[in-house]
Design an enzyme around this catalytic site. Structure first.
Site, short mmCIF file in Angstrom:
data_model
loop_
_atom_site.label_atom_id
_atom_site.label_comp_id
_atom_site.label_asym_id
_atom_site.label_seq_id
_atom_site.Cartn_x
_atom_site.Cartn_y
_atom_site.Cartn_z
N ARG A 167 0.85 -1.19 0.00
CA ARG A 167 0.00 0.00 0.00
C ARG A 167 0.89 1.24 0.00
O ARG A 167 0.68 2.18 -0.74
CB ARG A 167 -0.96 0.01 1.20
CG ARG A 167 -1.63 1.36 1.39
CD ARG A 167 -2.91 1.35 2.23
NE ARG A 167 -2.91 0.43 3.33
CZ ARG A 167 -2.23 0.60 4.49
NH1 ARG A 167 -1.53 1.69 4.69
NH2 ARG A 167 -2.31 -0.31 5.44
N TYR B 234 -15.87 17.26 -14.73
CA TYR B 234 -16.33 15.87 -14.87
C TYR B 234 -17.45 15.58 -13.86
O TYR B 234 -17.33 15.96 -12.69
CB TYR B 234 -15.13 14.94 -14.66
CG TYR B 234 -15.48 13.48 -14.69
CD1 TYR B 234 -15.83 12.84 -15.88
CD2 TYR B 234 -15.47 12.71 -13.52
CE1 TYR B 234 -16.16 11.50 -15.91
CE2 TYR B 234 -15.80 11.37 -13.54
CZ TYR B 234 -16.14 10.77 -14.73
OH TYR B 234 -16.46 9.45 -14.75
N ASP C 67 -6.91 18.94 -14.01
CA ASP C 67 -7.26 17.61 -14.51
C ASP C 67 -6.93 17.61 -16.00
O ASP C 67 -7.60 18.26 -16.80
CB ASP C 67 -8.76 17.35 -14.27
CG ASP C 67 -9.21 15.96 -14.75
OD1 ASP C 67 -8.56 15.40 -15.65
OD2 ASP C 67 -10.24 15.46 -14.24
N LYS D 289 -8.54 6.59 -19.40
CA LYS D 289 -8.87 7.12 -20.72
C LYS D 289 -7.66 6.96 -21.66
O LYS D 289 -7.23 5.86 -21.91
CB LYS D 289 -9.34 8.56 -20.59
CG LYS D 289 -10.31 8.80 -19.42
CD LYS D 289 -11.64 8.08 -19.59
CE LYS D 289 -12.49 8.04 -18.32
NZ LYS D 289 -12.72 9.31 -17.65
C1 LIG Z 1 -13.22 9.69 -16.37
C2 LIG Z 1 -12.79 10.98 -15.81
C3 LIG Z 1 -12.51 11.12 -14.43
C4 LIG Z 1 -12.73 9.98 -13.45
O1 LIG Z 1 -11.83 8.94 -13.65
P1 LIG Z 1 -12.14 7.39 -13.36
O2 LIG Z 1 -10.90 6.71 -13.80
O3 LIG Z 1 -13.35 7.01 -14.13
O4 LIG Z 1 -12.37 7.27 -11.88
C5 LIG Z 1 -12.06 12.33 -13.98
N1 LIG Z 1 -11.88 13.38 -14.82
C6 LIG Z 1 -12.14 13.29 -16.13
C7 LIG Z 1 -11.92 14.47 -17.01
C8 LIG Z 1 -12.59 12.09 -16.68
O5 LIG Z 1 -12.87 12.01 -17.98
#
Ligand SMILES: *Cc1c(COP(=O)(O)O)cnc(C)c1O
Length: 378
Positions: free
Chosen positions: A46, A98, A170, A195
């Site tokens: 962890r 998001y 982000d 993604k």
């Molecule tokens: C998908 C997404 C998230 C969340 O991520 P997960 O891997 O699904 O938990 C956060 N920010 C953006 C811009 C996203 O497209």
């Protein structure tokens, strides 16, 4: 080292002991200590794991930061970053952030006393007006989901520096291949690596890069205390995905440009949101801070019924949430990714029922065009 090279040779490449060219998967939870309190850098997985560490070094290198951290999902990464703040602290967020981030902040972290204001961060005066005595950070997404709104990173960074706030970005949509917010002054960059970074719809993960040891200690303390870490198998898969990020993003870029041109000629399609279009509000700012426009496009097909028809009849666009994969994905934000946002707020944000979002993949773009057209005109 140039960008494509860094994706392959950044971080820790391979295994010194055996010469293996890929980092081994250390499928292990604990580590033998040579004496009480005498370990070789790892005590418990962890806290730290060598495969995860190799991934953390890689994302640190490709974002140009001080230290990286890998989490079990993008949301775990975002949660951990926000948990470095205290009860009563206030954060200014991009308004069409998001959907999951909005939910986390407005339904979960609010219960622990984290205060938030959501504003259109494309408008700097809105950010300035939202800053309060207890504001500790500005949290920005650019381009946003699904309207691809753009925020000027360098300008926000000036505001953050002036007011002594942590600037968090982000960077999921642009990826570190096209955009490195640290260059414009961000303190923390985070990703849903589910993604583009993973890129193959086969792993859920989140990454964080910080720019100072002080921030690294804070984030690692929460990571180790709350435990939302990424496992070694998924860390390995993600490193494998990142190796081809450059070539995937280049191909997605050209497919997307062509698909947008095709959409522009269709009378049924209105309001195309794509930062690569000169008519797009954020075109110039985006161009000043990123090297590519990405593979995300949103556009209006007129109504929720029409959107539903398109989604039911496409063959090569997979109807799914998520984005950034080798396969093209299609969704209706109002009914899917943004369903957790109240409908009143959705309308305010311009997320209409007929708004379709596509994530362009690596198929032959001629097939994508033909497929979309037959579904639209069925
Ligand atoms: C998908 C997404 C998230 C969340 O991520 P997960 O891997 O699904 O938990 C956060 N920010 C953006 C811009 C996203 O497209």
């Amino acid at each position: 080292m140039r960008r494509k090279t860094r994706l392959i040779h950044g971080g820790i490449s391979g295994d010194e002991k055996t010469g293996a060219v890929s980092v081994p998967i250390y499928q292990v939870s604990t580590y033998k200590q040579d004496g009480v309190g005498k370990h070789r850098g790892y005590e418990y997985s962890r806290t730290g794991n060598p495969t995860r560490f190799a991934l953390e070094e890689l994302i640190k290198d490709i974002e140009g930061g001080h230290r990286g951290f890998a989490f079990g999902s993008g949301m775990a990464a975002i949660t951990s970053v926000l948990m470095t703040f205290d009860q009563g602290d206030h954060v200014v967020f991009t308004d069409d952030v998001y959907g999951g981030t909005y939910r986390l902040v407005s339904k979960v972290l609010n219960r622990f006393g984290l205060e938030a204001t959501f504003v259109n961060t494309s408008d700097l005066s809105e950010i300035e007006a939202a800053i309060q005595e207890n504001t500790k950070a500005i949290y920005v997404e650019t381009p946003t989901n699904p309207l691809l709104k753009v925020t000027d990173l360098a300008k926000v960074s000036e505001i953050a520096k002036d007011k002594n706030l942590t600037f968090i970005v982000d960077n999921t949509f642009s990826t570190p291949y096209w955009q490195n917010p640290i260059d414009q002054g961000a303190d923390i960059v985070l990703h849903s690596a589910t993604k583009y970074l993973g890129g193959h719809s086969d792993v859920v993960a989140g990454l964080v890069v910080v720019t100072s040891e002080e921030l690294a200690e804070k984030v690692h303390f929460v990571l180790n205390s709350s435990g939302g870490v990424l496992g070694p198998q998924d860390s390995w898969l993600l490193m494998r995905g990142i190796k081809t990020l450059g070539i995937r993003m280049e191909e997605i870029e050209s497919n997307t440009r062509e698909f947008v041109e095709f959409l522009s000629d269709l009378p049924e399609v209105t309001n195309i949101y794509y930062p690569g279009l000169e008519s797009h509000e954020g075109h110039e700012v985006h161009q000043s801070q990123a090297r590519g426009f990405g593979g995300m496009i949103s556009f209006d097909v007129g109504s929720g019924e029409k959107a539903d028809q398109v989604l039911r009849n496409v063959n090569y666009f997979t109807l799914a949430e998520s984005l950034g994969a080798v396969e093209s994905l299609i969704s209706v934000p109002a009914m899917m990714t943004h369903a957790s946002i109240p409908s009143e707020r959705r309308k305010e944000l311009g997320i209409t029922d007929g708004l379709v979002r596509v994530s362009i993949g690596l198929e032959d773009v001629e097939d994508l065009k033909e497929d979309f057209l037959q579904a639209l005109r069925k």
